[in-house]
Design an enzyme around this catalytic site. Structure first.
Site, PDB file in Angstrom:
ATOM      1  N   CYS A 144      -2.696  -2.398 -16.156  1.00  0.00           N
ATOM      2  CA  CYS A 144      -3.019  -1.300 -14.990  1.00  0.00           C
ATOM      3  C   CYS A 144      -2.109  -1.640 -13.788  1.00  0.00           C
ATOM      4  O   CYS A 144      -2.209  -0.883 -13.092  1.00  0.00           O
ATOM      5  CB  CYS A 144      -4.494  -1.403 -14.477  1.00  0.00           C
ATOM      6  SG  CYS A 144      -5.046  -2.873 -14.178  1.00  0.00           S
ATOM      7  N   ASP A 171      -0.187  -8.679  -9.261  1.00  0.00           N
ATOM      8  CA  ASP A 171      -0.710 -10.320  -9.124  1.00  0.00           C
ATOM      9  C   ASP A 171      -0.340 -11.123  -9.956  1.00  0.00           C
ATOM     10  O   ASP A 171       0.185 -12.068  -9.686  1.00  0.00           O
ATOM     11  CB  ASP A 171      -2.347 -10.210  -8.791  1.00  0.00           C
ATOM     12  CG  ASP A 171      -2.551  -9.765  -7.380  1.00  0.00           C
ATOM     13  OD1 ASP A 171      -1.987  -9.916  -6.578  1.00  0.00           O
ATOM     14  OD2 ASP A 171      -3.652  -8.638  -7.449  1.00  0.00           O
ATOM     15  N   HIS A 221       0.794  -1.389  -0.102  1.00  0.00           N
ATOM     16  CA  HIS A 221       0.099   0.139   0.030  1.00  0.00           C
ATOM     17  C   HIS A 221       0.841   1.366   0.106  1.00  0.00           C
ATOM     18  O   HIS A 221       0.690   2.106  -0.836  1.00  0.00           O
ATOM     19  CB  HIS A 221      -0.933   0.056   1.043  1.00  0.00           C
ATOM     20  CG  HIS A 221      -2.048   0.907   1.235  1.00  0.00           C
ATOM     21  ND1 HIS A 221      -2.984   0.905   2.171  1.00  0.00           N
ATOM     22  CD2 HIS A 221      -2.138   2.130   0.554  1.00  0.00           C
ATOM     23  CE1 HIS A 221      -3.744   1.948   1.834  1.00  0.00           C
ATOM     24  NE2 HIS A 221      -3.422   2.707   0.905  1.00  0.00           N
ATOM     25  N   GLU A 262      -4.953 -11.343 -13.782  1.00  0.00           N
ATOM     26  CA  GLU A 262      -4.029 -11.413 -12.834  1.00  0.00           C
ATOM     27  C   GLU A 262      -3.479 -13.013 -12.300  1.00  0.00           C
ATOM     28  O   GLU A 262      -2.728 -13.034 -11.425  1.00  0.00           O
ATOM     29  CB  GLU A 262      -4.729 -10.532 -11.457  1.00  0.00           C
ATOM     30  CG  GLU A 262      -5.243  -9.367 -11.725  1.00  0.00           C
ATOM     31  CD  GLU A 262      -5.856  -8.860 -10.497  1.00  0.00           C
ATOM     32  OE1 GLU A 262      -5.141  -8.319  -9.893  1.00  0.00           O
ATOM     33  OE2 GLU A 262      -7.000  -8.990 -10.259  1.00  0.00           O
TER      34      GLU A 262
HETATM   35  C1  PEP Z   1      -2.447  -5.805 -10.158  1.00  0.00           C
HETATM   36  O1  PEP Z   1      -2.646  -6.959  -9.708  1.00  0.00           O
HETATM   37  O2  PEP Z   1      -1.538  -5.576 -10.759  1.00  0.00           O
HETATM   38  C2  PEP Z   1      -3.315  -4.636  -9.809  1.00  0.00           C
HETATM   39  C3  PEP Z   1      -3.266  -3.671 -10.570  1.00  0.00           C
HETATM   40  O3  PEP Z   1      -4.314  -4.624  -8.616  1.00  0.00           O
HETATM   41  P1  PEP Z   1      -3.708  -4.434  -7.053  1.00  0.00           P
HETATM   42  O4  PEP Z   1      -2.350  -3.964  -7.063  1.00  0.00           O
HETATM   43  O5  PEP Z   1      -4.697  -3.489  -6.599  1.00  0.00           O
HETATM   44  O6  PEP Z   1      -4.151  -5.859  -6.555  1.00  0.00           O
HETATM   45 MG    MG Z   2      -4.220  -7.110  -8.209  1.00  0.00          MG
END
Ligand code: PEP
Ligand code: MG
Length: 830
Positions: free
Chosen positions: A759, A712, A453, A688
């Site tokens: 993303c 992920d 985070h 993911e």
């Molecule tokens: C990811 O897993 O790349 C993603 C964008 O989602 P998060 O980082 O919120 O798990």
């Molecule tokens: Mg993710």
């Protein structure tokens, strides 16, 4: 609640009953196991605080952050060695992490001079032990489970019934074995019994560990105080037991000794690192600046009271008042820091927390120790609730840091010199947000993963950040010049004048590139040969959306909806959610908005949703799996999204691995849209999991777009926990295996004329952008701070060259080779 405790020592595990000392064998000090050591080293089984360290270095008690208190007693009768053969590496009151060396000992010397090397490992607070014995264990392997929390509420009697004064005749001082016998005796009376020592220190005679913390030497003057119905009898009995010498009596020295001096502590401070250190990029960028250390918590506090309970309570109240004043002004200042300040204020005035702190003070603890033990008890309770409370645990840790700073008269706000590079073991999201306007140039952490985070927040603030640099960075002195190059994953400590000059030159070039990028931030991103690439922003709040529009984001490629409702005690209802999404859609002024449905579980907490703890949460009921397991939650969110009036709102599903998940969600969405009489929003998925990438063509038949969650996807492809600093160095989305899965995704999507975006964090990695574009990705969703530069890099790409680079990268041996190729490619740009 079950807590697994790691082994502090390597060796053969045996039952406590087999220990040749009745105090341990009869569990007078607590339940546990014994280990016949194969290595002369004791490590901390977890993060916590050293509650006691016997001056002769043979026994240590740790208050673990999980709420368990553990005593490690190396050998039997080893107190008699007077410290010879032992080296302590920590001091009483010090904060330690899992695996830190606490004590080392000379196995040969002990084998020749001690009664036995067998080492009891006992739980002195925290519950019952279930253990498998008669087997070998290595350091840090799971040793046993602790089940259930024990209650240690003191009796509330007040009148002193009897006071007995004496001197300690025990030739080795008050160590574990006699302390256990005193506690056992005291428990037999309907009374509170306290042992008072010089300097106002005192401990409940019911607690062997509290008595150990007094570190009383031979000849020390003591007062035994008994309270309650049998207070007098209890004080008499305890005094008589001590005066008997318990088999260790020795003539008293003429004068009472000075308080027992602690053994010299050899703290293994890592040597200050030199040269180039390697870490893992958590947020892109470059900085050259002076270092500034940032601690999560002060290292040590006085554990026992030197002032008496009343004065300690007053000191704590005064510290809380200072912290309250400070937090109140931050809460009034608005912004993300305000929300965090409000969460801290709620804990500051929590009556249960305060009661626990007072209880600990009344048992002889200092004001600081009182707050630590109360807040750590809370943390343990929250930890038992699983990962979803991670943010609240961070809040408690941050608040603890502030209280201890106030007690020591230190500054509450960790003021950092403008333009400094922060160096820390780890950094809390709340600390980072509080530094909003502090002009931090960069962040280097010893621990932590690239997709934590805190890393996501640093990226959105545009602060370059490297993690997993190793504990040696903690030895870097403030003011040392550092060159932080997130792209190459390196930090150069105290660089030569020539290296500084070269870095200043390349920083000036970067600055120039940034200036040019900012000058074109509102223009589209089109490759040299005319291929348009959409550059969107990842958002977690309305403020993010407003900022994204200001820097030229063409839309939002990932709205992390779970971030909108972090500080909630109850689930947001449909209207609240609808209003929050509508506000973000409005802020985007008609630009596309891709909203991810709640991605709760594993690394993403949602305090309002009580989930049962899972053995392996990253592989558990998280993301869409949770949505389908709790269709009430998912349907509420889908309805809220269907009701939003937006020009282009799409819904994106996280953590998908099988087609039925998409079909079930599609059916739910259709049903809710029909009920509301509104059009069906477009549906897409995040890729993911390797499963989703490998059958991307099947998914592409069902949904309108695919967006790669590389954070992920990397963790599941490489089988490396994204939150584990031990695996952080290998967790690189440019690993050829991850790139091949991205290629498979794009191929599968293209077969059905669907677009693929990225993303995850890799979309903003300058070295990755040409490869992703070369693989056929047409949308990059990046942190707001990276929008302008991402666009500018796209504008320098020739598609044919990028496609060749992408093919070579997929065929490369490893991530490092891919990065070398990308560096060369980038060098040829511009
Ligand atoms: C990811 O897993 O790349 C993603 C964008 O989602 P998060 O980082 O919120 O798990
Ligand atoms: Mg993710």
């Amino acid at each position: 609640m079950t807590i697994a405790i790691a082994s502090p020592i390597a060796g053969w595990i045996t039952a406590l009953e087999d220990v040749p000392d009745p105090v341990f064998a009869q569990k007078m000090l607590g339940d546990g196991v014994a280990i016949d050591p194969t290595e002369g080293r004791v490590v901390s089984p977890g993060a916590g605080v050293i509650a006691t360290l016997n001056p002769s270095g043979h026994a240590v008690t740790i208050d673990l952050d999980c709420g368990v208190q553990i005593l490690i007693h190396v050998g039997i009768d080893t107190v008699a060695l007077g410290g010879t053969g032992f080296t302590a590496h920590v001091a009483q009151g010090a904060r330690v992490s899992a695996g830190d060396t606490l004590i080392s000992f000379d196995m040969d010397y002990l084998a020749r001079n001690a009664k036995s090397l067998i080492t009891p490992i006992l739980i002195t607070r925290g519950g019952q032990v279930t253990a498998r014995t008669d087997r070998l264990t290595a350091c840090s392997e799971t040793l046993f489970d602790v089940v259930g929390a024990s209650s240690s509420a003191p009796r509330q009697s007040t009148d002193v019934a009897a006071v007995r004064r004496l001197r300690l005749p025990l030739k080795h001082g008050l160590h574990a074995r006699p302390a256990a016998r005193i506690a056992e005796l005291a428990r037999g009376f309907d009374a509170d019994v306290e042992v008072h020592a010089q300097g106002g220190k005192r401990a409940s005679a019911l607690s062997p560990v509290a008595m150990l913390a007094l570190t009383l030497p031979h000849g020390a003057e003591l007062t035994i105080e008994g309270r309650g119905p049998q207070g007098e009898a209890a004080a008499d009995a305890v005094a008589a037991l001590i005066e008997s010498g318990m088999g260790e009596g020795s003539p008293l020295p003429l004068a009472a000794p000075e308080p027992w001096p602690a053994t010299e502590v050899v703290v293994e401070r890592p040597a200050a690192p030199v040269g180039v250190l390697h870490g893992v990029m958590a947020a892109p960028g470059f900085a050259m600046a002076s270092s500034h250390r940032l601690d999560i918590a002060p290292v040590a506090v006085e554990t026992t009271s030197s002032l008496g309970a009343e004065a300690e309570r007053q000191a704590l109240d005064a510290a809380r008042a200072l912290v309250r004043e400070h937090l109140t002004s931050r809460a009034g200042a608005g912004g993300a820091g305000a929300e965090i300040a409000k969460a801290h204020l709620a804990f500051l005035d929590d009556p249960a927390l305060l009661l626990d702190a007072h209880r600990s003070i009344d048992q002889g603890g200092s004001a600081g120790q009182g707050w630590i033990s109360a807040s750590q008890g809370f943390m343990a309770a929250l930890q038992a609730g699983g990962d979803r409370f991670a943010e609240r645990i961070d809040d408690l840790r941050d608040l603890e840091r502030q209280i201890l700073a106030a007690l020591r008269g230190d500054r509450l706000d960790q003021e950092v010199p403008r333009g400094a590079i922060l160096v820390a073991r780890e950094i809390l999201p709340s600390q980072l947000m509080a530094l909003g306007d502090a002009g931090v140039a960069g962040i280097c952490t010893a621990e932590g993963g690239p997709t934590s985070h805190a890393a996501i927040i640093a990226a959105s603030m545009g602060i370059p950040m490297l993690t997993a640099l190793g504990r040696s960075i903690e030895a870097i002195d403030d003011g040392t010049i550092l060159i932080l190059d997130a792209g190459s994953g390196t930090v150069t400590v105290d660089p030569s004048a020539a290296a500084q000059e070269a870095a200043a030159k390349s920083e000036a070039e970067r600055e120039e590139r940034r200036r040019i990028a900012a000058g074109h931030q509102f223009e589209p991103a089109v490759t040299i040969d005319g291929k348009p690439i959409e550059v969107f922003a990842n958002l977690g709040s309305l403020a993010d959306a407003q900022a994204a529009v200001r820097v030229g984001a063409e839309g939002c490629g990932l709205l992390r909806t779970e971030f909108l409702f972090l500080d909630r005690a109850s689930a947001p209802d449909e209207d609240e959610q609808c209003a929050a999404y509508q506000a973000i859609a409005d802020a985007l002024e008609g630009r596309p908005l891709i909203v991810r449905t709640l991605d709760i579980g594993a690394d993403k907490p949602a305090p309002y949703l009580p989930l049962p703890p899972e053995e392996n949460p990253a592989l558990g009921v998280r993301g869409l799996r949770l949505g389908l397991a709790r269709p009430d939650l998912l349907a509420t969110q889908l309805r809220a999204l269907i009701r939003v009036n937006a020009h282009d709102l799409k819904i994106m599903l996280p953590m998908v691995s099988s087609l039925y998940e998409v079909r079930d969600t599609h059916a739910l969405l259709k049903r809710e849209a029909e009920k509301l009489g509104r059009p069906m929003p477009t549906l897409g998925i995040m890729v993911e999991t390797p499963a989703a990438a490998l059958i991307a063509d099947r998914f592409a038949e069902e949904v309108a777009f695919l967006s790669i969650g590389s954070n992920d996807l990397s963790q599941y492809t490489l089988a490396m926990d994204r939150g584990n600093s031990g695996t952080a160095a290998g967790l690189d989305a440019l690993h050829p295996a991850v790139l091949r899965l991205i290629r498979a995704t794009v191929d599968g999507a293209n077969r059905h004329a669907r677009w693929t975006g990225v993303c995850g964090g890799v979309a903003a990695d300058p070295q990755a952008i040409p490869i992703l574009v070369g693989l056929g990705v047409t949308e990059l969703s990046v942190p707001t701070a990276a929008v302008a530069e991402t666009k500018q890099i796209v504008r320098q790409i020739d598609m044919q060259a990028a496609m060749r680079l992408a093919t070579q990268a997929c065929d490369a041996r490893d991530a490092a080779t891919v990065r070398d190729m990308a560096r060369t490619f980038m060098g040829g740009l511009a």
